[in-house]
Write a protein that holds these residues in place. Structure first.
Motif, PDB file in Angstrom:
ATOM      1  N   GLU A   1       0.842  -1.199   0.000  1.00 19.14           N
ATOM      2  CA  GLU A   1       0.000   0.000   0.000  1.00 19.14           C
ATOM      3  C   GLU A   1       0.872   1.243   0.000  1.00 19.14           C
ATOM      4  O   GLU A   1       1.922   1.286   0.663  1.00 19.14           O
ATOM      5  N   GLY A   2       0.443   2.243  -0.755  1.00 19.56           N
ATOM      6  CA  GLY A   2       1.205   3.479  -0.849  1.00 19.56           C
ATOM      7  C   GLY A   2       0.440   4.512  -1.649  1.00 19.56           C
ATOM      8  O   GLY A   2      -0.757   4.371  -1.900  1.00 19.56           O
ATOM      9  N   TYR A   3       1.150   5.541  -2.107  1.00 18.78           N
ATOM     10  CA  TYR A   3       0.503   6.707  -2.715  1.00 18.78           C
ATOM     11  C   TYR A   3       0.825   6.781  -4.211  1.00 18.78           C
ATOM     12  O   TYR A   3       1.915   7.182  -4.610  1.00 18.78           O
ATOM     13  N   TYR A   4      -0.158   6.405  -5.010  1.00 15.40           N
ATOM     14  CA  TYR A   4      -0.066   6.356  -6.471  1.00 15.40           C
ATOM     15  C   TYR A   4      -0.222   7.764  -7.038  1.00 15.40           C
ATOM     16  O   TYR A   4      -1.163   8.486  -6.697  1.00 15.40           O
ATOM     17  N   GLN A   5       0.710   8.167  -7.907  1.00 18.97           N
ATOM     18  CA  GLN A   5       0.617   9.486  -8.531  1.00 18.97           C
ATOM     19  C   GLN A   5      -0.111   9.377  -9.867  1.00 18.97           C
ATOM     20  O   GLN A   5       0.328   8.657 -10.762  1.00 18.97           O
ATOM     21  N   ASP A   6      -1.210  10.100  -9.993  1.00 17.72           N
ATOM     22  CA  ASP A   6      -1.967  10.087 -11.238  1.00 17.72           C
ATOM     23  C   ASP A   6      -1.304  10.941 -12.309  1.00 17.72           C
ATOM     24  O   ASP A   6      -1.552  10.746 -13.504  1.00 17.72           O
ATOM     25  N   LYS A   7      -0.460  11.900 -11.898  1.00 18.41           N
ATOM     26  CA  LYS A   7       0.192  12.790 -12.866  1.00 18.41           C
ATOM     27  C   LYS A   7       1.638  13.026 -12.441  1.00 18.41           C
ATOM     28  O   LYS A   7       1.979  14.107 -11.961  1.00 18.41           O
TER      29      LYS A   7
ATOM     30  N   GLN B   1      -0.853  14.757  -7.880  1.00 20.45           N
ATOM     31  CA  GLN B   1      -2.102  14.016  -7.606  1.00 20.45           C
ATOM     32  C   GLN B   1      -1.841  12.610  -7.057  1.00 20.45           C
ATOM     33  O   GLN B   1      -2.061  11.598  -7.723  1.00 20.45           O
ATOM     34  N   CYS B   2      -1.390  12.563  -5.805  1.00 19.60           N
ATOM     35  CA  CYS B   2      -1.102  11.278  -5.162  1.00 19.60           C
ATOM     36  C   CYS B   2      -2.284  10.826  -4.315  1.00 19.60           C
ATOM     37  O   CYS B   2      -2.843  11.600  -3.534  1.00 19.60           O
ATOM     38  N   ARG B   3      -2.642   9.570  -4.476  1.00 18.91           N
ATOM     39  CA  ARG B   3      -3.795   9.012  -3.776  1.00 18.91           C
ATOM     40  C   ARG B   3      -3.461   7.617  -3.257  1.00 18.91           C
ATOM     41  O   ARG B   3      -2.655   6.895  -3.850  1.00 18.91           O
ATOM     42  N   LEU B   4      -4.104   7.246  -2.168  1.00 15.79           N
ATOM     43  CA  LEU B   4      -3.843   5.966  -1.516  1.00 15.79           C
ATOM     44  C   LEU B   4      -4.276   4.805  -2.408  1.00 15.79           C
ATOM     45  O   LEU B   4      -5.390   4.804  -2.944  1.00 15.79           O
ATOM     46  N   HIS B   5      -3.393   3.809  -2.529  1.00 14.16           N
ATOM     47  CA  HIS B   5      -3.546   2.762  -3.529  1.00 14.16           C
ATOM     48  C   HIS B   5      -3.050   1.442  -2.944  1.00 14.16           C
ATOM     49  O   HIS B   5      -2.236   1.427  -2.023  1.00 14.16           O
ATOM     50  N   ARG B   6      -3.535   0.342  -3.512  1.00 15.07           N
ATOM     51  CA  ARG B   6      -3.111  -0.991  -3.064  1.00 15.07           C
ATOM     52  C   ARG B   6      -2.746  -1.852  -4.271  1.00 15.07           C
ATOM     53  O   ARG B   6      -3.472  -1.884  -5.271  1.00 15.07           O
ATOM     54  N   TRP B   7      -1.608  -2.539  -4.138  1.00 15.69           N
ATOM     55  CA  TRP B   7      -1.163  -3.509  -5.138  1.00 15.69           C
ATOM     56  C   TRP B   7      -1.154  -4.890  -4.493  1.00 15.69           C
ATOM     57  O   TRP B   7      -0.735  -5.052  -3.345  1.00 15.69           O
TER      58      TRP B   7
ATOM     59  N   GLU C   1      -5.969  -1.584  -6.722  1.00 16.47           N
ATOM     60  CA  GLU C   1      -7.224  -0.933  -6.364  1.00 16.47           C
ATOM     61  C   GLU C   1      -6.947   0.401  -5.681  1.00 16.47           C
ATOM     62  O   GLU C   1      -5.957   0.558  -4.971  1.00 16.47           O
ATOM     63  N   ARG C   2      -7.807   1.365  -5.927  1.00 21.88           N
ATOM     64  CA  ARG C   2      -7.718   2.675  -5.310  1.00 21.88           C
ATOM     65  C   ARG C   2      -8.403   2.614  -3.946  1.00 21.88           C
ATOM     66  O   ARG C   2      -9.519   2.126  -3.828  1.00 21.88           O
ATOM     67  N   LEU C   3      -7.732   3.131  -2.915  1.00 20.55           N
ATOM     68  CA  LEU C   3      -8.285   3.096  -1.564  1.00 20.55           C
ATOM     69  C   LEU C   3      -8.933   4.413  -1.158  1.00 20.55           C
ATOM     70  O   LEU C   3      -9.735   4.443  -0.230  1.00 20.55           O
ATOM     71  N   SER C   4      -8.561   5.500  -1.830  1.00 23.83           N
ATOM     72  CA  SER C   4      -9.143   6.800  -1.499  1.00 23.83           C
ATOM     73  C   SER C   4      -8.975   7.728  -2.688  1.00 23.83           C
ATOM     74  O   SER C   4      -7.980   7.668  -3.405  1.00 23.83           O
TER      75      SER C   4
ATOM     76  N   THR D   1      -9.305   1.459   5.960  1.00 25.06           N
ATOM     77  CA  THR D   1      -9.274   0.751   4.685  1.00 25.06           C
ATOM     78  C   THR D   1     -10.257  -0.419   4.646  1.00 25.06           C
ATOM     79  O   THR D   1     -10.459  -1.020   3.592  1.00 25.06           O
ATOM     80  N   GLN D   2     -10.869  -0.724   5.778  1.00 24.77           N
ATOM     81  CA  GLN D   2     -11.868  -1.795   5.812  1.00 24.77           C
ATOM     82  C   GLN D   2     -13.242  -1.281   5.428  1.00 24.77           C
ATOM     83  O   GLN D   2     -13.971  -1.914   4.658  1.00 24.77           O
TER      84      GLN D   2
END
Length: 503
Positions: free
Chosen positions: A306-312, A337-343, A355-358, A399-400
């Motif tokens: 889990e971490g912060y995925y950058q969209d741009k 544009q960083c958002r919480l993400h799960r791999w 999956e996007r978490l937030s 996250t639940q």
């Protein structure tokens, strides 16, 4: 409150209206010790017993060229909390480069945005032309605090209690140590990586609890890359190869310009903790860039990250910032544009799912450290002032359920990265079983009053804001990473060292 002031450092820095040399980023050049901080609101919880350390990009000398907020010298701020009281001290990290500039009385190295030839002396790290400052990250391993640089300098050691400078780590390899080593307190091991402009372009290593480098292997990559963080599970270390890296054609002319390479996927390298290059499991994922991971753990056949995925990852310039338009965008979370993400990496099938978490723009997250490498439910992220690298609030993610608690600081008040400190068990208490039972510890900078404070929040309900505030002796500069270490962990580390000496 008794304040002990230390001899001033030499500084040539001039007053500036540069956005990252003024306001909340105004450098602090004073080193002090304070025996007990004055509490100005609430009470320091009696069940907090440890040390908060925060690293700071804090320039001492007038820049040779264009200043970037990541160019500053390392200053570590520390609060030690025990028995409902808190002390404070701060120290510069005396790297070789810091000492050389103290002797010279001026800057000797250019910065991240400067062209080749700006520096007056050969540089260090993966870039090769920068000053080794140790100003990015701060961790504690085996009773020693390590300040590290994102561009792979030396790992600089301090006593976490006194902040005495202890020199560079004796185990540091030739290609240096990147920011964000990871510590497994159960085994006492520290895992780290580095990266460079020469093959194989990345290495991975393990340091044991005695401070000995016991494992160091290449992680072959197609070319120079710019990884920033790593993650660990009980059995795996997770490294990455992302499509944002230096333009290879420009690099041949010694120009370090990061570019997003279209059509190149994100790749993850899962290597057993003491594995060899042939043991690496590679997984491909959607192209992005990630600065920071929050946690990783094993779940059956899967390894979860889990971490912060950058969209741009290549943000548009902030035009209203004028001459600073590109620099401001590259440190602005609302731009990249960083958002919480799960791999999820399936070891049986070799597939990666995401999956996007937030949908909220957040970064610089913390978890309950008791859940490191375990399935965790809660993440505490920071929010930022749009257009700026300034933390202006918190989000507690569940996250639940997807529920989010939000707290925004008053205008002009900015926080630091804030570790989650678990509440200590008490007899018959059910609350201690909750993952979110504990506190967030931080520093606040109040631009309205020109002051700084220690602040403590209830991690289970951040919407209440600070439950305790204590005055610091001076206004500190905004900074980067932080860590928390329990006094009990430091005692255990000290006992381990004594037992080794006795043997």
């Amino acid at each position: 409150m008794t304040i002990t002031r230390h001899p001033p450092v030499k500084t040539s820095l001039q007053p500036s209206n540069h956005p990252y040399l003024s306001g909340a980023w105004t450098p602090c050049h004073e080193e002090v010790d304070v025996d007990e901080l004055e509490v100005i609101e609430g009470e320091i919880p009696a069940d907090i017993d440890g040390i908060y350390l925060r690293n700071t990009e804090n320039p001492v000398h007038q820049p040779l060229g264009r200043h970037h907020p990541f160019d500053g010298d390392a200053m570590v701020h520390q609060v030690s909390i025990s028995g409902g009281k808190a002390s404070y001290r701060n120290r510069f990290v005396r790297t070789h480069c810091f000492e050389a500039e103290q002797i010279a009385g001026q800057a000797l190295w250019g910065g991240l945005m400067d062209p080749a030839g700006t520096s007056l002396r050969p540089g260090f790290g993966a870039h090769g032309g920068l000053k080794d400052t140790g100003s990015t990250d701060i961790i504690v391993h085996a009773g020693v605090a390590y300040a590290t640089l994102y561009q792979c300098g030396e790992a600089w050691m301090l006593d976490p209690v006194t902040l005495e400078n202890l020199g560079k780590a004796p185990w540091g390899p030739l290609d240096g140590v990147s920011a964000h080593p990871k510590v497994d307190e159960e085994t006492g091991e520290l895992m780290f990586f580095n990266y460079s402009k020469h093959a194989p372009f990345m290495h991975y290593g393990v340091v044991d609890r005695a401070g000995k480098l016991v494992h160091y292997v290449p992680i072959p990559l197609p070319g120079p890359r710019l990884p920033h963080d790593m993650a660990i599970t009980k059995n795996w270390s997770i490294l990455n190869d992302m499509p944002l890296f230096w333009d290879e054609a420009l690099l041949e002319r010694n120009i370090h310009a990061a570019r997003l390479h279209e059509g190149v996927p994100t790749r993850f390298a899962l290597i057993p903790r003491h594995g060899q290059p042939q043991d690496i499991r590679w997984f491909e994922a959607s192209p992005t860039y990630v600065l920071h991971w929050t946690n990783a753990y094993e779940d059956g056949d899967e390894v979860v990250l889990e971490g912060y995925y950058q969209d741009k990852p290549m943000p548009d310039p902030i035009e209203e910032a004028g001459q600073y338009s590109h620099m401001m965008a590259y440190v602005d979370e609302h731009s990249f544009q960083c958002r919480l993400h799960r791999w999820r990496f399936n070891l049986a099938t070799g597939e990666c799912t995401e999956e996007r978490l937030s949908d909220r723009i957040v970064e610089f997250g913390m978890i309950n450290p008791d859940y490191l490498m375990k399935k965790s439910r809660y993440i505490w992220s920071t929010t930022t002032r749009p257009g700026w690298f300034l933390f202006n609030g918190y989000v507690r993610h569940d996250t639940q359920t997807g529920e989010e608690q939000v707290y925004t600081l008053p205008d002009g008040v900015y926080a630091s990265e804030s570790p989650m400190v678990p509440r200590k068990p008490t007899s018959g208490s059910e609350a201690v079983a909750r993952e979110d039972s504990g506190y967030l510890v931080t520093f606040l900078i109040d631009e309205n009053t020109g002051t700084s404070e220690l602040a403590i929040l209830d991690a289970s309900d951040v919407t209440k804001g600070p439950i305790c505030r204590a005055r610091l002796p001076h206004k500190i500069s905004s900074g980067v990473h932080s860590t928390w270490v329990e006094h009990s962990q430091l005692r255990a580390d000290a006992q381990f060292r004594r037992s080794r000496l006795a043997a």
